[in-house]
Design an enzyme around this catalytic site. Sequence first.
Site, PDB file in Angstrom:
ATOM      1  N   ASP A 279      35.307  47.794  14.640  1.00 53.27           N
ATOM      2  CA  ASP A 279      35.379  47.131  13.345  1.00 53.27           C
ATOM      3  C   ASP A 279      36.457  47.864  12.542  1.00 53.27           C
ATOM      4  O   ASP A 279      36.891  48.961  12.908  1.00 53.27           O
ATOM      5  CB  ASP A 279      34.017  47.149  12.643  1.00 53.27           C
ATOM      6  CG  ASP A 279      33.932  46.068  11.567  1.00 53.27           C
ATOM      7  OD1 ASP A 279      34.988  45.514  11.187  1.00 53.27           O
ATOM      8  OD2 ASP A 279      32.821  45.772  11.092  1.00 53.27           O
TER       9      ASP A 279
HETATM   10  C1  BGC Z   1      34.108  43.367   8.845  1.00 53.90           C
HETATM   11  C2  BGC Z   1      34.340  42.516  10.079  1.00 53.90           C
HETATM   12  C3  BGC Z   1      35.671  41.826   9.979  1.00 53.90           C
HETATM   13  C4  BGC Z   1      36.753  42.869   9.774  1.00 53.90           C
HETATM   14  C5  BGC Z   1      38.138  42.279   9.664  1.00 53.90           C
HETATM   15  C6  BGC Z   1      35.271  44.295   8.568  1.00 53.90           C
HETATM   16  O1  BGC Z   1      35.114  44.960   7.368  1.00 53.90           O
HETATM   17  O2  BGC Z   1      32.930  44.123   9.006  1.00 53.90           O
HETATM   18  O3  BGC Z   1      33.308  41.594  10.232  1.00 53.90           O
HETATM   19  O4  BGC Z   1      35.909  41.085  11.140  1.00 53.90           O
HETATM   20  O5  BGC Z   1      36.476  43.580   8.573  1.00 53.90           O
HETATM   21  O6  BGC Z   1      38.326  41.625   8.474  1.00 53.90           O
END
Ligand code: BGC
Length: 753
Positions: A265
Amino acid sequence: MNKKNIILILCLVCGMAVATTVSAQGKLVLREDNIEEIINAMTTEEKVSLLVGGPGNLVPGVAGYTREIERLGIPMTVLADGPAGLRIQPKREGTDQTFYCTGFPTSTLLASSWDPELVETVTTAMGNEVLEYGVDVLLAPGMNLHRNPLCGRNFEYYSEDPLLSGKMAAAYVRGIQKNGVGTSVKHFAANNQEINRLENDARVSNRALRELYLKNFEIAVKEGKPWTVMSSYNKLNGEYTQQKQGLLTTVLRDEWGFDGIVMTDWGCKENTVKATKAGNDLMEWGNQVEIDRILAAVNSGEISQEELDRNVSNMLNYIVKTPHFRHYNYSNKPDLKAHAAVARKAAEESIIMLKNEGETLPLNGDEKVALYGIASVDFVGIGTGSGWVNTEHIANIQEAMTKAGFALDENLAEYYRLCYAIQSATEKMNGNSIDKRHRPEPTVAVQAIERQAANNDVAVFVLGRVAGEGADRVVPEDFELSAIEREMLQNISMSFHKLGKKVVMVLNVVGVVETASWRNLVDAIILPWAPGQEGAYAVSNVLCGKVNPSGKLPMTFPINYMDIPSSKNFPYTWDMTQGRRGNRKNVDFTDYTEDIWVGYRYFQTKNVEVSYPFGYGMSYTKFAYSKPNVKVDKDGFTATITVKNTGKVAGREVVELYVAAPAGGLEKPARELKAFAKTKLLAPGESETLTMKVTAYDLASFNEEHSAWETAAGTYQVLFGASVTDIRCTATCKMKAQFWEVHDVLGMPVALP
Ligand code: BGC
């Protein structure tokens, strides 16, 4: 004909630009069939760069990129968020063209359809937008379990039940990937709260992990075959998931057969080297520090050549599947009109009716309606955060009901439009955006409500709740009604009921709300959740009976928040003053003390009364279930049951198959969902036979002592329900004992002193 020529012809036939299999200069470039050769030709620096995301500007507004290696014909690939649609920037400098995407129903509403085919249709359309806007992977579906209703991202997730969640996610993945673009099932795993989500240590027993928090991912991976998986931010039993080899390699790849890439993530953790070794192939969004760390570890031998090449090979195998590798000539012009129709239909097929006293609904459509609630104009189509989609327009209920021909009380409608305009102007003036869950519900004086009751035929109240990434919801004025909302509802109920007129509640909410204390004030309750850009039209069609609701609850509605087992260890607020950093209960670590007793598994087994049970939802018609047939085969059993529409209007019914295991051995929930099926639209008097397959493995519980799945021998009760409590008929079947040993690699939950 050799493979190269076949690919060439296929590309030409499909109307794509020809894939670069050999460069014009005859240099070695990446092809589907020369990955090993490419790896041998790569420098260590090139290999490492492929494992760390980088900057890019191919598609404005996306979440991230993988790095290009031009010399070897390795393209940059593009990763953008979902899950309710593609998230990109809608406007770009230097052009008047717009790049809006469709805001489809959010995942909780899709799960309420209990219809994987519908979900696949939705994501087939969504995946077309991913492809046509030049994106390679949609960072979706989100599929953490609804462990607690306050999790701020629950609208991005499906259910409290792993089977329903897993089946929905698998269908989601299939639909998107049909378009030749990828998905990333996230957040793997146990990312069940937003408070301190980057650091929280989820301490979960192996049984709860295997049966609940990993089970849905297992189903999605095995049945959906996603190109990628996103590890979560949090720790799991003391280790960051992105660094947990047992999770990312042993369980995900060795046990479940996952063959794609795992990406982190969006952030940089301390131990990039451990993550690389654990089988986390790609660091996102990626920065130089991570490159330096991996490079140093490769040079010192801490990361072996095999480990490096394993991850690089995963990356290249992913890249050769992408549209950017195929040089797909994307149009930037998906058919948004057609997709809006898909979004509306999906919302219609998923909306839940919780109450319909005295056949209040459907309305005739020609009533005079007093429409209340700020959410009637400030409609909640989607939640906030990375799950937000830049749609051109989100229809609100006021406009949808007007278009559908309802005669709205115009003074009241004007009042809400003005209140909304003032609230928005205040936000703009103050330079901050009011979180809608705290946006005050405008009051309407009792005298005015009495006049409205006299002048209209029916009252409809729209209650809104919004939430999103980075924060969890709270109990007062969010899970529960605010004092003003309660007072409004009481006054509306009193004034309309005094004149023998009905009150309808529309719950336009991103998550579960308390209903038990106020549901007697209203005659009907419709639950569209956050239904996307077209959802308001779907609500209007349900209200006037053009659509017969067939959604069912993917989670339990408790009577009180504290009835939920995890409420004892779910943080309400992130209070920085609580204890020292690193040791704050429910913030730095969360003990999943409720173990497997989540949702209906708890309420049903422990006989705790609920407001609305799991799997519940009403229809404008009635269904009769035939005597079921359960046939044991070598692999488990197959159940068939015939459902007949015995009412007066066409409708669809979901049949939920629960199993009660024989006594003895591990303690088990009183009943667990093991299969479900939904009929087609049945005309009055029409029947359909539904078939549901359950394998012996599906029946197994996890025995921690042996690190094994065990299906106990004995007689199983097979229950066919319209909800978890509304069991219409039962059958029994005898099963033999079976075991499946798995690796004991997930660690134990450690209790901090
Ligand atoms: C979120 C993800 C997301 C990623 C990219 C993160 O903060 O937890 O779900 O895909 O950001 O935007």
